[in-house]
Structure formats: structure tokens, C-alpha cells
Design an enzyme around this catalytic site. Structure first.
Site, PDB file in Angstrom:
ATOM      1  N   ASP A  39      -7.174  17.171  -5.562  1.00 37.29           N
ATOM      2  CA  ASP A  39      -5.775  17.618  -5.607  1.00 37.29           C
ATOM      3  C   ASP A  39      -5.155  17.267  -6.952  1.00 37.29           C
ATOM      4  O   ASP A  39      -4.055  17.712  -7.264  1.00 37.29           O
ATOM      5  CB  ASP A  39      -4.989  16.936  -4.475  1.00 37.29           C
ATOM      6  N   GLU A  99      -3.951  17.465 -15.838  1.00 39.13           N
ATOM      7  CA  GLU A  99      -3.285  18.551 -15.124  1.00 39.13           C
ATOM      8  C   GLU A  99      -1.977  18.949 -15.813  1.00 39.13           C
ATOM      9  O   GLU A  99      -1.350  18.091 -16.431  1.00 39.13           O
ATOM     10  CB  GLU A  99      -3.034  18.157 -13.654  1.00 39.13           C
ATOM     11  N   ARG A 142      -8.102  -4.417  -4.664  1.00 36.91           N
ATOM     12  CA  ARG A 142      -8.307  -5.616  -5.479  1.00 36.91           C
ATOM     13  C   ARG A 142      -8.539  -6.848  -4.612  1.00 36.91           C
ATOM     14  O   ARG A 142      -9.196  -7.797  -5.030  1.00 36.91           O
ATOM     15  CB  ARG A 142      -7.105  -5.827  -6.403  1.00 36.91           C
ATOM     16  N   THR A 143      -7.991  -6.809  -3.398  1.00 38.78           N
ATOM     17  CA  THR A 143      -8.198  -7.946  -2.493  1.00 38.78           C
ATOM     18  C   THR A 143      -8.496  -7.451  -1.082  1.00 38.78           C
ATOM     19  O   THR A 143      -8.076  -6.361  -0.711  1.00 38.78           O
ATOM     20  CB  THR A 143      -6.924  -8.831  -2.422  1.00 38.78           C
ATOM     21  N   HIS A 192      -2.239  19.902  -7.113  1.00 33.52           N
ATOM     22  CA  HIS A 192      -1.409  18.710  -6.846  1.00 33.52           C
ATOM     23  C   HIS A 192      -0.311  19.023  -5.812  1.00 33.52           C
ATOM     24  O   HIS A 192       0.887  18.941  -6.106  1.00 33.52           O
ATOM     25  CB  HIS A 192      -0.791  18.176  -8.138  1.00 33.52           C
ATOM     26  N   VAL A 193      -0.755  19.330  -4.610  1.00 33.41           N
ATOM     27  CA  VAL A 193       0.188  19.742  -3.556  1.00 33.41           C
ATOM     28  C   VAL A 193       0.259  18.748  -2.392  1.00 33.41           C
ATOM     29  O   VAL A 193       0.776  19.075  -1.326  1.00 33.41           O
ATOM     30  CB  VAL A 193      -0.160  21.153  -3.007  1.00 33.41           C
ATOM     31  N   GLY A 194      -0.268  17.527  -2.611  1.00 29.54           N
ATOM     32  CA  GLY A 194      -0.319  16.544  -1.513  1.00 29.54           C
ATOM     33  C   GLY A 194       0.999  16.400  -0.764  1.00 29.54           C
ATOM     34  O   GLY A 194       1.033  16.411   0.464  1.00 29.54           O
ATOM     35  N   ARG A 238      -4.739  10.110  -8.521  1.00 33.00           N
ATOM     36  CA  ARG A 238      -4.406  10.612  -9.851  1.00 33.00           C
ATOM     37  C   ARG A 238      -5.714  10.988 -10.515  1.00 33.00           C
ATOM     38  O   ARG A 238      -6.733  10.298 -10.329  1.00 33.00           O
ATOM     39  CB  ARG A 238      -3.709   9.539 -10.695  1.00 33.00           C
ATOM     40  N   GLY A 277      -3.919   1.657   1.067  1.00 33.45           N
ATOM     41  CA  GLY A 277      -2.484   1.349   1.152  1.00 33.45           C
ATOM     42  C   GLY A 277      -1.838   2.206   2.219  1.00 33.45           C
ATOM     43  O   GLY A 277      -2.456   2.522   3.234  1.00 33.45           O
TER      44      GLY A 277
HETATM   45  P1  NAP Z   1       0.093   1.874  -1.934  1.00 26.39           P
HETATM   46  O1  NAP Z   1       0.598   1.762  -0.546  1.00 26.39           O
HETATM   47  O2  NAP Z   1       0.652   0.992  -2.984  1.00 26.39           O
HETATM   48  O3  NAP Z   1      -1.496   1.701  -1.864  1.00 26.39           O
HETATM   49  C1  NAP Z   1      -2.277   1.627  -3.001  1.00 26.39           C
HETATM   50  C2  NAP Z   1      -3.581   0.940  -2.641  1.00 26.39           C
HETATM   51  O4  NAP Z   1      -4.393   0.911  -3.809  1.00 26.39           O
HETATM   52  C3  NAP Z   1      -3.426  -0.472  -2.135  1.00 26.39           C
HETATM   53  O5  NAP Z   1      -4.168  -0.649  -0.983  1.00 26.39           O
HETATM   54  C4  NAP Z   1      -3.950  -1.341  -3.270  1.00 26.39           C
HETATM   55  O6  NAP Z   1      -4.642  -2.447  -2.741  1.00 26.39           O
HETATM   56  C5  NAP Z   1      -4.923  -0.394  -3.981  1.00 26.39           C
HETATM   57  N1  NAP Z   1      -5.011  -0.702  -5.398  1.00 26.39           N
HETATM   58  C6  NAP Z   1      -3.996  -0.936  -6.273  1.00 26.39           C
HETATM   59  N2  NAP Z   1      -4.483  -1.191  -7.487  1.00 26.39           N
HETATM   60  C7  NAP Z   1      -5.819  -1.131  -7.389  1.00 26.39           C
HETATM   61  C8  NAP Z   1      -6.882  -1.315  -8.320  1.00 26.39           C
HETATM   62  N3  NAP Z   1      -6.643  -1.662  -9.597  1.00 26.39           N
HETATM   63  N4  NAP Z   1      -8.143  -1.180  -7.875  1.00 26.39           N
HETATM   64  C9  NAP Z   1      -8.397  -0.864  -6.585  1.00 26.39           C
HETATM   65  N5  NAP Z   1      -7.431  -0.673  -5.672  1.00 26.39           N
HETATM   66  C10 NAP Z   1      -6.156  -0.802  -6.062  1.00 26.39           C
HETATM   67  O7  NAP Z   1       0.292   3.357  -2.486  1.00 26.39           O
HETATM   68  P2  NAP Z   1       0.380   4.711  -1.654  1.00 26.39           P
HETATM   69  O8  NAP Z   1       1.783   4.950  -1.259  1.00 26.39           O
HETATM   70  O9  NAP Z   1      -0.668   4.716  -0.616  1.00 26.39           O
HETATM   71  O10 NAP Z   1       0.011   5.767  -2.818  1.00 26.39           O
HETATM   72  C11 NAP Z   1      -1.216   5.695  -3.486  1.00 26.39           C
HETATM   73  C12 NAP Z   1      -1.264   6.656  -4.651  1.00 26.39           C
HETATM   74  O11 NAP Z   1      -1.420   7.990  -4.181  1.00 26.39           O
HETATM   75  C13 NAP Z   1       0.004   6.730  -5.511  1.00 26.39           C
HETATM   76  O12 NAP Z   1       0.068   5.693  -6.451  1.00 26.39           O
HETATM   77  C14 NAP Z   1      -0.099   8.101  -6.150  1.00 26.39           C
HETATM   78  O13 NAP Z   1      -0.689   8.027  -7.413  1.00 26.39           O
HETATM   79  C15 NAP Z   1      -0.986   8.887  -5.197  1.00 26.39           C
HETATM   80  N6  NAP Z   1      -0.243   9.993  -4.558  1.00 26.39           N
HETATM   81  C16 NAP Z   1      -0.669  11.272  -4.737  1.00 26.39           C
HETATM   82  C17 NAP Z   1      -0.005  12.307  -4.127  1.00 26.39           C
HETATM   83  C18 NAP Z   1      -0.440  13.720  -4.259  1.00 26.39           C
HETATM   84  O14 NAP Z   1       0.384  14.615  -4.191  1.00 26.39           O
HETATM   85  N7  NAP Z   1      -1.727  13.980  -4.434  1.00 26.39           N
HETATM   86  C19 NAP Z   1       1.141  12.056  -3.366  1.00 26.39           C
HETATM   87  C20 NAP Z   1       1.541  10.746  -3.209  1.00 26.39           C
HETATM   88  C21 NAP Z   1       0.849   9.711  -3.813  1.00 26.39           C
HETATM   89  P3  NAP Z   1      -4.681  -3.853  -3.535  1.00 26.39           P
HETATM   90  O15 NAP Z   1      -3.272  -4.149  -3.914  1.00 26.39           O
HETATM   91  O16 NAP Z   1      -5.284  -4.787  -2.535  1.00 26.39           O
HETATM   92  O17 NAP Z   1      -5.559  -3.628  -4.708  1.00 26.39           O
HETATM   93  C1  8YV Z   2       4.365  14.512  -6.420  1.00 27.82           C
HETATM   94  C2  8YV Z   2       2.985  12.380  -6.124  1.00 27.82           C
HETATM   95  O1  8YV Z   2       3.445  15.028  -7.253  1.00 27.82           O
HETATM   96  O2  8YV Z   2       4.407  10.855  -5.039  1.00 27.82           O
HETATM   97  C3  8YV Z   2       3.486  11.016  -5.847  1.00 27.82           C
HETATM   98  O3  8YV Z   2       2.937  10.060  -6.413  1.00 27.82           O
HETATM   99  O4  8YV Z   2       2.008  12.565  -6.767  1.00 27.82           O
HETATM  100  C4  8YV Z   2       3.663  13.560  -5.509  1.00 27.82           C
HETATM  101  O5  8YV Z   2       4.357  13.286  -4.403  1.00 27.82           O
HETATM  102  C5  8YV Z   2       5.481  14.231  -7.315  1.00 27.82           C
HETATM  103  O6  8YV Z   2       5.626  12.955  -7.746  1.00 27.82           O
HETATM  104  C6  8YV Z   2       6.746  14.956  -6.991  1.00 27.82           C
HETATM  105  O7  8YV Z   2       7.777  14.728  -7.898  1.00 27.82           O
END
Ligand code: NAP
Ligand code: 8YV
Length: 323
Positions: free
Chosen positions: A258, A263, A177-178, A281-283, A234, A155
Site C-alpha cells: 500500500d 510514492e 523493539r521490545t 496508499h489507501v489504508g 511506510r 501496535g
Molecule cells: P503504533 O501503535 O505506535 O505501533 C507501532 C509498532 O511498531 C509498535 O508495536 C512498536 O513496538 C513497533 N516499532 C516502533 N519502532 C520500531 C522499530 N524501530 N523496530 C521495530 N518495531 C518498531 O502505531 P500504529 O498506529 O499501529 O501505526 C503504525 C504505522 O502504520 C504508522 O506509523 C504509519 O506509518 C502506518 N500507517 C499506514 C497507513 C496506511 O494508509 N497505509 C495508515 C495508518 C498508519 P515497540 O515500541 O515495542 O518497538
Molecule cells: C494517510 C497514514 O496516508 O495515518 C497515516 O499514517 O499513512 C494515512 O492515514 C494520511 O496520513 C492522511 O493524511
């Protein structure tokens, strides 16, 4: 001051608290000596919740149901698995998140984890600090050369990681998924097929029931003994017990994490593993990005209260302009 009352269950950032308090009454639940009494006192006035944070506060159906006049839940974070968005959608309550503004910082951390796990950077830093360099040299490590990165969730953040990985000359493949139109990277229809085709598995899909333990024992075995797992999505996506076993027995080479299943609790076994790099969890945790995320929450509230609708509604609560 508008008549639009907001309730924030857990503290997020000063920038957000100050920004929202300028124009609205913000009820700060974390400051209430008796949170239940505070909710009883303000529940009829509260029109929106402000959620976010890491694993601290779950916006469950029961929590939402306490507020009869709730219109919206503004979530600070792109991942909103802590919010029962399906319940909100079924009850006409809008949920917004903060997509896009954090991609680059999260992608940087993903690459940092990959370099750290591959080249053992934290371990060699510890080696120097403990004085061991005076009597020996640090052992040789694995390399990024010749690797293929399989991105599970291509994504917004996945694509920002792919851009960086291309600059490191990594080959790229993906699973979602696609299959995505206009994306030239090879597509694999299952996580296990992707894992078998790569030696870096980069996990960056949303959390929630649908993706729970999508990286399981079989996927880790398919990744193989030279394989490196990076998770910036996650903790729930990875079967942590299976991961510990794979790291301890050499079924995979290393992991950079991360995020964790429970957590901020991190299993001692993961901490004890010498082939892990673990971050709290500092992304998105830079001043720059957290301010951008908070600003997007403030902008969503402003757009909603001025009748223009939400800026970034989530899929479960699509917004249709009626006039
Ligand atoms: P996004 O643009 O919605 O991308 C998510 C991707 O995951 C899409 O390409 C989607 O493709 C795929 N996906 C969704 N459901 C799926 C499933 N059941 N099986 C396989 N693939 C699937 O989201 P994003 O903005 O990149 O963020 C992604 C995730 O990163 C967030 O939801 C969050 O949990 C995590 N995150 C973590 C941090 C951190 O601090 N570590 C910070 C920000 C975000 P399809 O729709 O084609 O399946
Ligand atoms: C933060 C995140 O942990 O955006 C997310 O999905 O995991 C991180 O950016 C958090 O949500 C800050 O409130």
C-alpha cells in the site's frame, strides 16, 4: 473568530478545512500564487501548522523555523515521519497525530492485500475481464492455510490485523523493539528471526531513520520462496530494490503493497511483476475514517486553544500539565 492563526501547507480534506475555518483564521498555502510571499506576510501571526497527506509536504526544521510564534503542529495521520518532531520538541513546539481512529480500516486493507496477493484476486479478475475465461480456467494459486503471519510492529494497527488473522486461523508471531507484557504471541528479537519463522511478513511499524530498510535482502531471503510480504506501514521500511530482485527471482512468492519508498512514484519493475498487488496508499482512505481523523485534528486544535493541552501528543513532544 479567535486570534489563533493556522497555516495549512497542502490541502487535506474539505471537512478539516471547513471545521478549522469556523473558529480560526486558516491560511491555505496551496492557494497562494507565491507561497514564499504568503509565508513572509503571515509568519508572525501563525501559531500552528496543520500537516498531513502522503509524501506531499515535509514539515522540515527549516520550514518550522520560519514561524517565530509557532506553538503546535497538528498532523492528520498516525505516522508523522514527514514532520521533524525532534526539532519541534527541542523548540517547545507540540506535535499531535491521529492514533486509534484508523486502525480498523487499515487492518482491513492489510488483510485485503494478503488475500489478493495469495489468491491472485486482481489477476484473476483481469483474466475474466479480458475474456480469457471463455477459453481456459485460471491457474491454481497459493493458500492461506497453514501459514504463520509475522507482524513487524505489533501496535494498534498490528493488533487489529492480528485479530483478523486469528479469524483466518493463521498462527501469529511478532517483532518490535521490545517484547510486550501480556502478549502471548511468540516474540522474535530481530526482523530476520521473525522472517525465518513465518511465511507472511506483515510490516506495520513507523517510518523514519530508525526503521529505514529494516526489511532488506537478508530478511526477504529468510522469508523464503513461499513467503508473502505485505507492507501497510511506510515504503521506507522496505529496501525496494532488494524487494524487486526477490520478486523477480522467486526468492519470495508475492507482495502486497500500500506504500512505496518514493510514492507516488512506483518503480516500473514492481508494476511489471505479476506477483505483486499494488495500492495507492489507501489504508485509511474511507469517508468514515478520514472524517474521524480530521475530527481528531479539530479536537486537538480546540483543546489546545482552550488551554487544556493537546489530546494526542507524539512521543517526541510529551505534554506536561504545569497547573
Ligand atoms: P503504533 O501503535 O505506535 O505501533 C507501532 C509498532 O511498531 C509498535 O508495536 C512498536 O513496538 C513497533 N516499532 C516502533 N519502532 C520500531 C522499530 N524501530 N523496530 C521495530 N518495531 C518498531 O502505531 P500504529 O498506529 O499501529 O501505526 C503504525 C504505522 O502504520 C504508522 O506509523 C504509519 O506509518 C502506518 N500507517 C499506514 C497507513 C496506511 O494508509 N497505509 C495508515 C495508518 C498508519 P515497540 O515500541 O515495542 O518497538
Ligand atoms: C494517510 C497514514 O496516508 O495515518 C497515516 O499514517 O499513512 C494515512 O492515514 C494520511 O496520513 C492522511 O493524511
Amino acid at each position: 473568530m479567535s486570534e489563533f492563526d493556522l497555516l495549512m501547507p497542502a490541502f487535506l480534506t474539505d471537512f478539516l478545512v471547513d471545521g478549522l475555518s469556523k473558529n480560526h483564521t486558516l491560511h491555505k498555502l496551496w492557494e497562494a500564487p507565491d507561497p514564499a510571499a504568503k509565508i513572509s506576510a503571515v509568519k508572525d501571526r501563525v501559531r500552528a501548522l496543520i500537516s498531513g497527506g502522503i509524501g506531499r509536504f515535509k514539515v522540515t526544521a527549516d520550514f518550522i523555523a520560519q514561524f517565530p510564534n509557532l506553538e503546535a503542529i497538528f498532523h492528520m495521520g498516525v505516522g508523522y515521519d514527514l514532520v521533524d518532531a525532534a526539532y519541534a520538541g527541542a523548540h517547545g513546539i507540540i506535535v499531535t497525530n491521529t492514533p486509534g481512529v484508523l486502525d480498523e480500516d487499515v487492518a482491513d486493507i492489510a488483510m485485503a492485500l494478503l488475500l489478493d496477493a495469495t489468491r491472485q484476486i486482481p489477476q484473476s479478475d483481469a483474466f475474466l475481464r479480458s475474456g480469457k475465461w471463455l477459453t481456459g480456467t485460471y491457474p491454481l494459486t497459493a493458500t492461506l492455510r497453514g501459514r504463520t503471519m509475522g507482524i513487524l510492529g505489533l501496535g494498534r494497527i498490528g493488533k487489529a490485523i492480528a485479530k483478523r488473522a486469528e479469524a483466518f486461523d493463521l498462527k501469529i508471531a511478532y517483532h518490535g523493539r521490545t517484547q510486550q507484557a501480556g502478549v502471548a504471541y511468540p516474540y522474535y528479537a530481530t526482523p530476520i528471526a521473525l522472517a525465518a519463522a513465518c511465511d507472511v511478513l506483515m510490516v506495520v511499524a513507523p517510518g523514519g531513520a530508525e526503521t529505514k530498510h529494516i526489511v532488506n535482502k537478508a530478511v526477504l531471503e529468510a522469508l523464503g520462496p513461499d513467503g508473502i510480504l505485505i507492507n501497510v506501514a511506510r515504503g521506507s521500511l522496505v529496501d525496494e530494490a532488494a524487494l524487486i530482485e526477490a520478486l523477480q527471482t522467486g526468492k519470495i512468492l508475492a507482495a502486497g503493497l500500500d506504500v512505496f519508498e518514493f510514492e507516488p512514484k512506483v518503480p516500473q519493475a514492481l508494476i511489471d511483476c505479476q506477483n505483486t498487488v499494488l495500492l495507492p496508499h489507501v489504508g485509511s482512505a474511507t469517508h468514515y475514517t478520514r472524517q474521524a481523523m480530521a475530527q481528531l485534528v479539530i479536537d486537538n486544535v480546540a483543546s489546545w486553544t482552550s488551554g487544556k493541552g493537546p489530546l494526542t501528543p507524539v512521543a517526541e513532544t510529551p505534554w506536561q500539565r504545569l497547573n
